[in-house]
Design a protein around this motif. Structure first.
Motif, mmCIF file in Angstrom:
data_model
loop_
_atom_site.group_PDB
_atom_site.id
_atom_site.type_symbol
_atom_site.label_atom_id
_atom_site.label_comp_id
_atom_site.label_asym_id
_atom_site.label_seq_id
_atom_site.Cartn_x
_atom_site.Cartn_y
_atom_site.Cartn_z
ATOM 1 N N MET A 138 -9.575 16.038 -28.907
ATOM 2 C CA MET A 138 -9.221 15.334 -27.667
ATOM 3 C C MET A 138 -8.858 15.829 -26.425
ATOM 4 S SD MET A 138 -6.012 12.534 -28.200
ATOM 5 C CE MET A 138 -6.767 11.653 -29.267
ATOM 6 N N VAL A 139 -9.494 15.403 -25.386
ATOM 7 C CA VAL A 139 -9.023 15.904 -23.903
ATOM 8 C C VAL A 139 -8.285 14.835 -23.161
ATOM 9 C CG1 VAL A 139 -10.874 17.612 -23.986
ATOM 10 C CG2 VAL A 139 -11.270 15.281 -23.219
ATOM 11 N N SER A 140 -8.199 14.957 -21.977
ATOM 12 C CA SER A 140 -7.542 14.418 -21.060
ATOM 13 C C SER A 140 -8.075 12.844 -20.970
ATOM 14 C CB SER A 140 -7.362 14.805 -19.851
ATOM 15 O OG SER A 140 -8.626 15.018 -19.197
ATOM 16 N N LYS A 141 -9.536 12.624 -21.005
ATOM 17 C CA LYS A 141 -10.160 11.428 -21.068
ATOM 18 C C LYS A 141 -9.970 10.763 -22.201
ATOM 19 C CE LYS A 141 -14.376 9.100 -20.296
ATOM 20 N NZ LYS A 141 -16.084 9.245 -19.944
ATOM 21 N N ALA A 142 -10.006 11.346 -23.554
ATOM 22 C CA ALA A 142 -9.603 11.138 -24.653
ATOM 23 C C ALA A 142 -8.231 10.342 -24.901
ATOM 24 C CB ALA A 142 -10.054 11.591 -25.587
ATOM 25 N N ALA A 143 -7.349 10.921 -24.077
ATOM 26 C CA ALA A 143 -6.015 10.714 -24.305
ATOM 27 C C ALA A 143 -5.788 9.387 -23.619
ATOM 28 C CB ALA A 143 -4.864 11.862 -23.915
ATOM 29 N N TRP A 144 -6.431 9.268 -22.371
ATOM 30 C CA TRP A 144 -6.278 8.157 -21.603
ATOM 31 C C TRP A 144 -6.703 6.999 -22.470
ATOM 32 C CZ3 TRP A 144 -10.108 4.787 -19.877
ATOM 33 C CH2 TRP A 144 -9.732 3.763 -19.122
ATOM 34 N N GLN A 145 -7.957 7.155 -22.907
ATOM 35 C CA GLN A 145 -8.345 5.928 -23.915
ATOM 36 C C GLN A 145 -7.420 5.752 -25.155
ATOM 37 O OE1 GLN A 145 -11.175 4.273 -23.779
ATOM 38 N NE2 GLN A 145 -12.440 5.268 -22.535
ATOM 39 N N GLU A 146 -6.889 6.939 -25.634
ATOM 40 C CA GLU A 146 -5.838 6.756 -26.741
ATOM 41 C C GLU A 146 -4.685 5.460 -26.049
ATOM 42 O OE1 GLU A 146 -2.428 8.910 -28.948
ATOM 43 O OE2 GLU A 146 -3.963 9.953 -28.262
ATOM 44 N N LYS A 147 -4.051 6.098 -24.950
ATOM 45 C CA LYS A 147 -3.044 5.147 -24.473
ATOM 46 C C LYS A 147 -3.596 3.745 -23.996
ATOM 47 C CE LYS A 147 0.888 4.428 -22.271
ATOM 48 N NZ LYS A 147 0.697 3.215 -21.641
ATOM 49 N N ARG A 148 -4.843 3.629 -23.622
ATOM 50 C CA ARG A 148 -5.453 2.237 -23.375
ATOM 51 C C ARG A 148 -5.455 1.535 -24.865
ATOM 52 N NH1 ARG A 148 -10.534 0.199 -23.078
ATOM 53 N NH2 ARG A 148 -10.831 -1.665 -21.621
ATOM 54 N N PHE A 149 -6.152 2.165 -25.617
ATOM 55 C CA PHE A 149 -6.020 1.648 -26.944
ATOM 56 C C PHE A 149 -4.723 1.076 -27.490
ATOM 57 C CE2 PHE A 149 -5.398 1.946 -31.481
ATOM 58 C CZ PHE A 149 -6.283 1.074 -31.860
ATOM 59 N N GLN A 150 -3.701 1.870 -27.389
ATOM 60 C CA GLN A 150 -2.386 1.643 -27.621
ATOM 61 C C GLN A 150 -1.668 0.443 -27.081
ATOM 62 O OE1 GLN A 150 -0.696 2.530 -30.140
ATOM 63 N NE2 GLN A 150 -1.478 4.474 -31.080
ATOM 64 N N ASP A 151 -2.037 0.480 -25.563
ATOM 65 C CA ASP A 151 -1.668 -0.969 -25.049
ATOM 66 C C ASP A 151 -2.075 -2.093 -25.353
ATOM 67 O OD1 ASP A 151 -0.127 0.834 -23.549
ATOM 68 O OD2 ASP A 151 -1.436 0.884 -21.813
ATOM 69 N N TYR A 152 -3.407 -2.174 -25.666
ATOM 70 C CA TYR A 152 -3.945 -3.380 -26.183
ATOM 71 C C TYR A 152 -3.673 -3.604 -27.601
ATOM 72 C CZ TYR A 152 -7.043 -4.245 -22.015
ATOM 73 O OH TYR A 152 -7.562 -4.466 -20.686
ATOM 74 N N ASN A 153 -3.730 -2.506 -28.454
ATOM 75 C CA ASN A 153 -3.138 -2.899 -29.761
ATOM 76 C C ASN A 153 -1.879 -3.521 -29.868
ATOM 77 O OD1 ASN A 153 -3.748 -2.473 -32.820
ATOM 78 N ND2 ASN A 153 -1.962 -1.343 -32.506
ATOM 79 N N GLU A 154 -0.886 -2.793 -29.138
ATOM 80 C CA GLU A 154 0.476 -3.556 -29.111
ATOM 81 C C GLU A 154 0.594 -4.943 -28.756
ATOM 82 O OE1 GLU A 154 2.976 -0.855 -26.765
ATOM 83 O OE2 GLU A 154 2.556 0.868 -28.159
ATOM 84 N N ARG A 155 -0.458 -5.130 -27.730
ATOM 85 C CA ARG A 155 -0.442 -6.763 -27.303
ATOM 86 C C ARG A 155 -0.909 -7.609 -28.317
ATOM 87 N NH1 ARG A 155 -3.526 -6.428 -21.668
ATOM 88 N NH2 ARG A 155 -3.342 -8.680 -22.277
ATOM 89 N N CYS A 156 -1.944 -7.010 -28.900
ATOM 90 C CA CYS A 156 -2.556 -7.804 -30.060
ATOM 91 C C CYS A 156 -1.680 -7.981 -31.361
ATOM 92 C CB CYS A 156 -3.819 -7.217 -30.361
ATOM 93 S SG CYS A 156 -4.779 -8.038 -31.923
ATOM 94 N N THR A 157 -1.103 -6.782 -31.651
ATOM 95 C CA THR A 157 -0.180 -6.867 -32.688
ATOM 96 C C THR A 157 1.130 -7.990 -32.389
ATOM 97 O OG1 THR A 157 -0.646 -4.870 -33.519
ATOM 98 C CG2 THR A 157 1.260 -5.625 -34.166
ATOM 99 N N PHE A 158 1.584 -7.775 -31.225
ATOM 100 C CA PHE A 158 2.830 -8.833 -30.898
ATOM 101 C C PHE A 158 2.258 -10.249 -31.046
ATOM 102 C CE2 PHE A 158 4.680 -11.567 -27.456
ATOM 103 C CZ PHE A 158 5.814 -11.679 -27.800
ATOM 104 N N HIS A 159 1.161 -10.504 -30.568
ATOM 105 C CA HIS A 159 0.552 -11.904 -30.635
ATOM 106 C C HIS A 159 0.441 -12.318 -31.883
ATOM 107 C CE1 HIS A 159 0.703 -12.554 -26.515
ATOM 108 N NE2 HIS A 159 -0.317 -11.629 -26.251
ATOM 109 N N HIS A 160 -0.154 -11.305 -32.868
ATOM 110 C CA HIS A 160 -0.209 -11.967 -34.320
ATOM 111 C C HIS A 160 1.152 -12.051 -34.815
ATOM 112 C CE1 HIS A 160 -4.540 -11.613 -35.310
ATOM 113 N NE2 HIS A 160 -4.605 -10.584 -34.515
ATOM 114 N N HIS A 161 2.086 -11.238 -34.666
ATOM 115 C CA HIS A 161 3.497 -11.501 -35.163
ATOM 116 C C HIS A 161 4.041 -12.813 -34.728
ATOM 117 C CE1 HIS A 161 3.702 -8.039 -37.351
ATOM 118 N NE2 HIS A 161 3.867 -7.026 -36.333
ATOM 119 N N ALA A 162 3.751 -13.215 -33.384
ATOM 120 C CA ALA A 162 4.440 -14.434 -32.878
ATOM 121 C C ALA A 162 3.531 -15.702 -33.417
ATOM 122 C CB ALA A 162 3.980 -14.313 -31.297
#
Length: 243
Positions: free
Chosen positions: A146-170
């Motif tokens: 994992m390098v900086s670009k991959a770390a950015w992709q991880e953060k991007r994934f985390q953001d979308y995943n958190e939103r997705c999980t929130f809406h599933h719980h809601a």
């Protein structure tokens, strides 16, 4: 006859009756349905046999499938050309006819729902539970490549995943609320709460669309079109939160 009865009963209980053959190794003849009915007298065993025949029939018909409601449903659905599935007439669950994901996931495509892969180390992991698709690389977040670009992709994934999980719980909250209100309506001298139930159904559907919109947005990189999608999604989210 007792030997046949015991043999067929065992096969039925083991879900192996559909392709079973004569117990004599040199004989490949298969017992007919009429023969099985004449040998097996137990209603319980016959019911299991008929269920096995039904399962085999559905599996052989390309235009039929079982309802995929994870809570359990024995309804058979007809694939009528609707790529995103149709609501089950028994439990109202909407299944996807094109992939193994347990529910319809519009606007995300079937390929979106399968898996994600690390661009650096090719580690595949599940979008929903983050568990690895292959056992030889158990920790995506400790990936040595994992390098900086991959770390950015991880953060991007985390953001979308958190939103997705929130809406599933809601969405689960909306379902729970609808069930609670349904039980209240059954009590005497309680005013009609149909309008609240309708609101819960709309809320449940909106949360589902918002959840899968996160998947759709994550996989699409067309900035110009995605700006419009994000604006529409934000507007839907504001209205959903208000509801």
């Amino acid at each position: 006859q007792p030997c046949w009865r015991e043999y067929l009963t065992t096969r039925i209980e083991q879900n192996m009756v559909v392709n079973c053959t004569c117990p004599i190794s040199e004989c490949r003849a298969q017992p007919t349905t009429a023969f099985i009915y004449s040998i097996v007298s137990s209603e319980e065993i016959i019911a299991k046999y008929e269920k096995a025949l039904l399962r085999r029939y559905v599996e052989c018909c390309s235009n039929l499938t079982w309802c995929t409601n994870p809570q359990g449903c024995d309804q058979i659905l007809l694939k009528d050309g609707l790529g995103y599935g149709a609501a089950c007439s028994k439990c109202s669950w909407i299944s996807c006819f094109n992939c193994n994901f347990p529910e319809a996931h519009y606007p995300a495509s079937c390929s979106h729902m399968s898996r994600m892969t690390c661009a650096k180390c090719n580690h595949g992991f599940c979008w929903r539970c983050l568990k690895p698709w292959r056992p030889n690389h158990k920790d995506y977040y400790n990936c040595s490549a994992m390098v900086s670009k991959a770390a950015w992709q991880e953060k991007r994934f985390q953001d979308y995943n958190e939103r997705c999980t929130f809406h599933h719980h809601a969405r689960e909250f909306a379902i729970s609320l609808r069930n609670s209100i349904s039980s209240i309506r059954e009590m005497p001298k309680v005013r009609n709460l149909t309008f609240v139930l309708d609101a819960c159904k709309v809320l449940e559907q909106a949360r589902k669309v918002l959840a899968y919109s996160c998947v759709y947005s994550y996989y699409n990189q067309d900035t110009e079109s995605m700006d419009i999608v994000e604006q529409q999604t934000e507007s839907l989210e504001l209205l959903t939160n208000a509801l």
